[in-house]
Write a protein that holds these residues in place. Structure first.
Motif, PDB file in Angstrom:
ATOM      1  N   PRO A 360       0.825  -1.206   0.000  1.00  0.00           N
ATOM      2  CA  PRO A 360       0.000   0.000   0.000  1.00  0.00           C
ATOM      3  C   PRO A 360       0.863   1.262   0.000  1.00  0.00           C
ATOM      4  CG  PRO A 360       0.140  -0.885   2.219  1.00  0.00           C
ATOM      5  CD  PRO A 360       0.830  -1.881   1.316  1.00  0.00           C
ATOM      6  N   ILE A 361       0.378   2.289  -0.658  1.00  0.00           N
ATOM      7  CA  ILE A 361       1.010   3.598  -0.585  1.00  0.00           C
ATOM      8  C   ILE A 361       0.183   4.494   0.327  1.00  0.00           C
ATOM      9  CG2 ILE A 361       1.772   5.635  -1.864  1.00  0.00           C
ATOM     10  CD1 ILE A 361       2.268   3.838  -4.264  1.00  0.00           C
ATOM     11  N   LYS A 362      -1.050   4.753  -0.043  1.00  0.00           N
ATOM     12  CA  LYS A 362      -1.954   5.495   0.828  1.00  0.00           C
ATOM     13  C   LYS A 362      -3.233   4.710   1.000  1.00  0.00           C
ATOM     14  CE  LYS A 362      -1.286   8.755   2.525  1.00  0.00           C
ATOM     15  NZ  LYS A 362      -0.763   9.011   3.900  1.00  0.00           N
ATOM     16  N   VAL A 363      -3.513   4.309   2.227  1.00  0.00           N
ATOM     17  CA  VAL A 363      -4.730   3.607   2.587  1.00  0.00           C
ATOM     18  C   VAL A 363      -5.700   4.629   3.173  1.00  0.00           C
ATOM     19  CG1 VAL A 363      -5.745   1.831   4.063  1.00  0.00           C
ATOM     20  CG2 VAL A 363      -3.494   1.453   3.027  1.00  0.00           C
ATOM     21  N   VAL A 364      -6.916   4.680   2.658  1.00  0.00           N
ATOM     22  CA  VAL A 364      -7.897   5.660   3.159  1.00  0.00           C
ATOM     23  C   VAL A 364      -9.095   4.947   3.736  1.00  0.00           C
ATOM     24  CG1 VAL A 364      -7.143   7.426   1.522  1.00  0.00           C
ATOM     25  CG2 VAL A 364      -9.078   5.959   0.944  1.00  0.00           C
ATOM     26  N   LEU A 365      -9.705   5.577   4.737  1.00  0.00           N
ATOM     27  CA  LEU A 365     -10.960   5.124   5.349  1.00  0.00           C
ATOM     28  C   LEU A 365     -12.075   6.032   4.870  1.00  0.00           C
ATOM     29  CD1 LEU A 365     -10.911   2.711   7.349  1.00  0.00           C
ATOM     30  CD2 LEU A 365      -8.721   3.911   7.297  1.00  0.00           C
ATOM     31  N   VAL A 366     -13.181   5.418   4.480  1.00  0.00           N
ATOM     32  CA  VAL A 366     -14.327   6.167   3.975  1.00  0.00           C
ATOM     33  C   VAL A 366     -15.504   5.953   4.930  1.00  0.00           C
ATOM     34  CG1 VAL A 366     -15.885   6.506   2.036  1.00  0.00           C
ATOM     35  CG2 VAL A 366     -13.514   5.856   1.612  1.00  0.00           C
ATOM     36  N   PRO A 367     -15.918   6.996   5.672  1.00  0.00           N
ATOM     37  CA  PRO A 367     -17.046   6.823   6.615  1.00  0.00           C
ATOM     38  C   PRO A 367     -18.339   6.492   5.906  1.00  0.00           C
ATOM     39  CG  PRO A 367     -15.791   8.827   7.087  1.00  0.00           C
ATOM     40  CD  PRO A 367     -15.317   8.324   5.745  1.00  0.00           C
TER      41      PRO A 367
END
Length: 367
Positions: A360-367
């Motif tokens: 992974p480079i940038k892992v994002v969380l989406v509410p």
């Protein structure tokens, strides 16, 4: 109707009383639970979070090894977030409900000596929210939630052409740009080495190209990230698993070394490499954190008249500059977002980050 709902009514935005938020209950104990939606205070806005990025600092926060965070059971981390203004606090006329925004992590107290000269990421009241200092997701609650409040002096409107995926990396770009700014900023026609093809390094590669560096040399260990760096503008790639990085940089610069070396990797042995690959009279910029004390030949730094700079975070109004660059298409963040998880799967997201599962480079969380 709550005060927040009253504030939002003009924009026909329905704001619930309760939201889902990730709360740190102890080292390694991060749970998604119900929490009251926070109320924006004077000079703050309430933002409906669109996504929140993760980084190595979050691992330290979650493990309980980061100073000046709120108490366990109360603290929501997350400092790389973006979203849409849902409600306005008292005295706010710079933003409107419905504005898409990105953040700076740090809002200084505005009253200490450092803040008064613009060094708000080094606020002397750091960790004292009662004094007005706020570092979102670090000293106050952050963006691993459906809603977050933020100070307007650390908030920026997003141009229509900048996506949330791009904007979740703009704070990261601000970190690299602040380091360049602190070191003088002017690199036109000069050779620049960027060490560490993580999010900070990859955004910094783009910044250096836009600042007219003659040649940008990206140094790292993972081939896929190096290749992405080339797509983003790096002129030369150096894989330290295949070649001696210092020797290769010296070769590429005609034996003199680089005018600039920007260190974003955080590797314990890297500062000494920086010294060895920097041109006499050149500059080294440190924007990384390290797991412990590091060793370097300081006599060589003095002997070669090398100037070393450090910077913390995304200060100096450089997020605003990064937004402007992104608006012209000269700063790309979306390509670094490799993994997306719903907020409820935050434990799995952090496992992926910690274990580097799937590179992974940038892992994002989406509410």
């Amino acid at each position: 109707m709550t005060d927040t709902q009253t504030l939002a009514a003009a924009g026909d935005t329905a704001i619930p009383d309760v939201m889902r938020a990730a709360v740190l209950f102890g080292p390694g104990d991060l749970r998604v639970v119900d929490r009251p939606v926070p109320q924006p205070e004077r000079h703050q806005v309430l933002v409906r979070v669109a996504m929140c990025g993760t980084c190595a600092t979050d691992l330290k926060l979650v493990d309980g090894h980061f100073p000046q965070t709120p108490p366990f059971g109360e603290f929501t981390p997350g400092h790389e977030w973006t979203g849409t203004v849902a409600a306005l606090g008292e005295g706010v006329d710079e933003f409107a409900v419905g504005d898409r925004v990105c953040i700076e992590v740090h809002a200084g107290c505005g009253r200490c000596d450092n803040c008064l000269v613009g060094r708000y990421t080094a606020c002397l009241n750091y960790g004292r929210p009662a004094k007005g200092q706020r570092a979102s997701g670090i000293t106050v609650n952050g963006g691993f939630a459906e809603y977050a409040v933020h100070d307007i002096k650390a908030l920026y409107k997003l141009p229509d052409q900048v996506s949330f995926e791009d904007s979740v990396l703009i704070t990261t770009a601000g970190t690299g740009l602040y380091g360049i700014d602190v070191a003088g900023g002017y690199m036109a026609g000069q050779d620049v080495v960027v060490i560490g093809p993580g999010p900070v390094g990859l955004m910094t590669v783009q910044l250096c190209k836009q600042l007219a560096a003659r040649r940008v040399i990206l140094v790292g260990t993972r081939e896929a990230r190096l290749r992405l760096g080339a797509e983003l503008g790096a002129d030369e790639l150096v894989n330290v698993r295949e070649v001696d990085a210092v020797a290769r940089v010296r070769e590429l610069t005609g034996g003199d070394g680089a005018d600039w070396v920007i260190e974003s990797s955080g590797g314990s042995g890297v500062p000494q490499q920086c010294v060895e690959m920097t041109k006499r009279g050149g500059r080294i910029v440190f924007v990384a954190f390290y797991p412990g004390p590091v060793t370097m030949d300081l006599s060589a730094v003095v002997r070669n008249d090398i100037t070393m700079y450090t910077s913390r975070g995304e200060g100096g109004n450089n997020v605003k500059r990064a937004v402007a660059m992104a608006a012209t298409g000269k700063l790309r963040g979306a390509e670094l977002v490799t993994h997306r998880f719903p907020l409820e799967d935050i434990a799995e997201a952090f496992r992926v980050v910690r274990e580097r599962d799937g590179d992974p480079i940038k892992v994002v969380l989406v509410p």
